[in-house]
Design an enzyme around this catalytic site. Sequence first.
Site, PDB file in Angstrom:
ATOM      1  NE  ARG A  61      22.618   6.715  38.601  1.00  0.00           N
ATOM      2  CZ  ARG A  61      21.834   5.935  39.301  1.00  0.00           C
ATOM      3  NH1 ARG A  61      22.204   4.710  39.594  1.00  0.00           N
ATOM      4  NH2 ARG A  61      20.663   6.363  39.692  1.00  0.00           N
ATOM      5  CG  HIS A 149      15.480   6.713  39.358  1.00  0.00           C
ATOM      6  ND1 HIS A 149      14.436   6.470  40.208  1.00  0.00           N
ATOM      7  CD2 HIS A 149      16.510   5.974  39.821  1.00  0.00           C
ATOM      8  CE1 HIS A 149      14.814   5.621  41.155  1.00  0.00           C
ATOM      9  NE2 HIS A 149      16.080   5.314  40.930  1.00  0.00           N
ATOM     10  N   GLY A 179      12.451   0.107  41.202  1.00  0.00           N
ATOM     11  CA  GLY A 179      13.541  -0.768  41.661  1.00  0.00           C
ATOM     12  C   GLY A 179      13.597  -0.688  43.170  1.00  0.00           C
ATOM     13  CG  ASN A 180      16.364  -2.154  46.476  1.00  0.00           C
ATOM     14  OD1 ASN A 180      15.453  -2.313  47.295  1.00  0.00           O
ATOM     15  ND2 ASN A 180      17.370  -2.984  46.328  1.00  0.00           N
ATOM     16  NE  ARG A 210      16.147   5.278  48.877  1.00  0.00           N
ATOM     17  CZ  ARG A 210      16.622   5.513  47.655  1.00  0.00           C
ATOM     18  NH1 ARG A 210      16.409   6.677  47.080  1.00  0.00           N
ATOM     19  NH2 ARG A 210      17.328   4.595  47.030  1.00  0.00           N
ATOM     20  CD  GLU A 303      13.807  -4.238  34.369  1.00  0.00           C
ATOM     21  OE1 GLU A 303      14.418  -5.307  34.550  1.00  0.00           O
ATOM     22  OE2 GLU A 303      14.354  -3.128  34.423  1.00  0.00           O
ATOM     23  CD  GLU A 357      19.565   3.596  35.830  1.00  0.00           C
ATOM     24  OE1 GLU A 357      19.543   2.494  36.404  1.00  0.00           O
ATOM     25  OE2 GLU A 357      19.497   4.676  36.415  1.00  0.00           O
TER      26      GLU A 357
HETATM   27  P1  ADP Z   1      18.074  -1.103  42.221  1.00  0.00           P
HETATM   28  O1  ADP Z   1      17.241   0.110  42.423  1.00  0.00           O
HETATM   29  O2  ADP Z   1      18.906  -1.467  43.413  1.00  0.00           O
HETATM   30  O3  ADP Z   1      18.805  -1.159  40.908  1.00  0.00           O
HETATM   31  P2  ADP Z   1      16.445  -3.198  41.041  1.00  0.00           P
HETATM   32  O4  ADP Z   1      15.993  -2.401  39.876  1.00  0.00           O
HETATM   33  O5  ADP Z   1      17.378  -4.327  40.808  1.00  0.00           O
HETATM   34  O6  ADP Z   1      17.009  -2.279  42.201  1.00  0.00           O
HETATM   35  O7  ADP Z   1      15.133  -3.761  41.740  1.00  0.00           O
HETATM   36  C1  ADP Z   1      15.211  -4.515  42.913  1.00  0.00           C
HETATM   37  C2  ADP Z   1      13.812  -4.924  43.275  1.00  0.00           C
HETATM   38  O8  ADP Z   1      13.230  -5.680  42.207  1.00  0.00           O
HETATM   39  C3  ADP Z   1      13.775  -5.792  44.521  1.00  0.00           C
HETATM   40  O9  ADP Z   1      12.716  -5.387  45.335  1.00  0.00           O
HETATM   41  C4  ADP Z   1      13.461  -7.160  43.938  1.00  0.00           C
HETATM   42  O10 ADP Z   1      12.762  -7.942  44.850  1.00  0.00           O
HETATM   43  C5  ADP Z   1      12.572  -6.797  42.776  1.00  0.00           C
HETATM   44  N1  ADP Z   1      12.441  -7.935  41.868  1.00  0.00           N
HETATM   45  C6  ADP Z   1      13.397  -8.519  41.122  1.00  0.00           C
HETATM   46  N2  ADP Z   1      12.875  -9.603  40.477  1.00  0.00           N
HETATM   47  C7  ADP Z   1      11.571  -9.687  40.817  1.00  0.00           C
HETATM   48  C8  ADP Z   1      10.494 -10.584  40.516  1.00  0.00           C
HETATM   49  N3  ADP Z   1      10.673 -11.619  39.685  1.00  0.00           N
HETATM   50  N4  ADP Z   1       9.285 -10.359  41.064  1.00  0.00           N
HETATM   51  C9  ADP Z   1       9.099  -9.326  41.900  1.00  0.00           C
HETATM   52  N5  ADP Z   1      10.063  -8.462  42.240  1.00  0.00           N
HETATM   53  C10 ADP Z   1      11.282  -8.626  41.723  1.00  0.00           C
END
Ligand code: ADP
Length: 601
Positions: A61, A149, A179-180, A210, A303, A357
């Site tokens: 990636r 993304h 996500g983050n 961010r 998700e 991904e």
């Molecule tokens: P990255 O961009 O680092 O791959 P992810 O897709 O794993 O990130 O997303 C991380 C985010 O998803 C964090 O803010 C986490 O709190 C949130 N998250 C994960 N599970 C839940 C949940 N059950 N309810 C709400 N937010 C969640």
Amino acid sequence: MNILTINAGSSSVKFAVFDTATNKQLYKSEIERVVSVEEAVRKIPDFLIAENIKIDAIGHRVAHGGAKFKDPQLINAEIIKAIEDCIPLAPLHNPLSLAGIKVTKEIWPNIQQVAVFDTAFHQTIPERAYTYAVPEKWRAIGLRRYGFHGTSHKYVMMRVAEELKLPVTHLRIISCHLGNGASVCAIERGVSVDTSMGMTSLEGLVMGTRSGDVDPGIFAYLSHTLGLSVDEIEMALYKESGLIALSGIGNDMRDIEKEASLGNKKAQLAIQVYAYRVRKYIASYAGVMGGVDVIAFTGGIGENSTSMRKRICERLDYLGLNFDDDKNISVKLTDSEAPQIQMDNSLVKVLVTQSHEQWMIAQEVFRILTLKITPASQFPPIPIAVSAHHIHLTDQAVEQLFGKGYKLKIRNQLSQPGFWAAEETLDVIGPHGEIKNMRVLGPCRDFIQIEIAETEAYILGTDAPIRLSGDRDGTPIVTLRGPKGSIQTEGLIIAKRHIHMNTKDAEARGLKQGDQVEVAVDGNGDRDLIFRDVMIRVDPKYVTEMHIDTDEANAAHIHHGGVGALMPVKGIAAHITHRHSHAHYTEQSFCLNCREEKEVA
Ligand code: ADP
């Protein structure tokens, strides 16, 4: 083809191996809190050796490919230079990818490696959408929207189209990767037409740390009032803003939601700002595309957070979106499901799905490598075997029909290794008629299956569905009559035409398990025809051979010894008319959407 995918990030290196022939994920792991990417990547061979996994290709990636790449690229010195040239555009991310590539080149110097760019999917964004209204001199050095993304948004697009059983060209999708890092993408009829991340991954939505969109005027203001340097402001916008800044308790949405429910005002505001920004982008992209057919959520928040999805969607009713709270709450993703969470009468569909991904990277690597494979004209034709009606039995059924302790006797071996015709035959009785002396095939299986041609279904007086072997759900009941007894059983099918393909032959042609292709059959000049929807079944033990039933053979005027040629497209070995784009196929016995079987029996 076993493809190793590597996603080298700042806090972890994620990697996985996929077998593209069988569509299976062979391995997946993550090395967290990496001291350096180099060090982490050097550990990967040990993991693979421990699992006895060999790899044939690697996909990396890569965050930024600039404006140059709209497709993944086979990595060579020129591509490495191009990724280096993009470092100013992605100073945090591209060096990590380069470090990973450098190490894998050392470890596997003879294996093909492919760069899959996060920006590539967005190369279709029109000029009016990617252009920033800034001085021409700035634009000349690359200031424009690139978007990120891309691999995730592309996967979501394909998964949505597959779930809805519509071609991507029929859909306007707004994909929300929350996500983050987070971004929204407007996908109009199969291509990205706008996305919320811009020249860098800072623009757009509120993210974990961010800021997303801010007024560019803040740079001057902060410099004048707080004396901050450009670097300090930039660092704060990347690392100290977003949810972490608003909530005051961190960037994890789970914690923020919990605090908000306890009345924490900052956490409540963080959620409101977050949802508002996503909703604003959705509405603007609906405007951009002249409407929206699907809103899709992915990423950790997309998700998992039912309340965030609801908050985002609740004021989109003017778009024709009728949100279903119950369906929303009941979403539980375990693999590649893509449940819909709108009311039945909603004009806009809302889907939730995981973002695969790594799987998508493997698909992209496979696509690029197989585009370069041997042209169609160099392959020999595929032998065709005409499969006459036959029966597969269980051990228990053999005893019921032929007597206690009875064992089938081998009459002759069939072309696929390990399969044989038995000496025994049975009568098959339907509601209106019967077929006598139908051959039993061995060895026994753990299910009964009776394979007939469609004309024979008329004789029996029942509707047999067209199915792949093993897919017996809802098949009609018939009676089997043997010398020592009769049984009533389901399992009457018309076999879906298929090609048993040796793994090597499949890879050479760029095909994998579950693909559907077209085959031109040589009907001796009298009845040549093209069969569509021919299923590819791959196994190392197979002898490559196409199986059709007697009706199909008669239609094409062929007998044993006939041959077929895969219909090529643009000089490539096979025109693949259907390919599984979903990973759940690797976990289920059957593809949930098109009922194709996973394992080759
Ligand atoms: P990255 O961009 O680092 O791959 P992810 O897709 O794993 O990130 O997303 C991380 C985010 O998803 C964090 O803010 C986490 O709190 C949130 N998250 C994960 N599970 C839940 C949940 N059950 N309810 C709400 N937010 C969640």
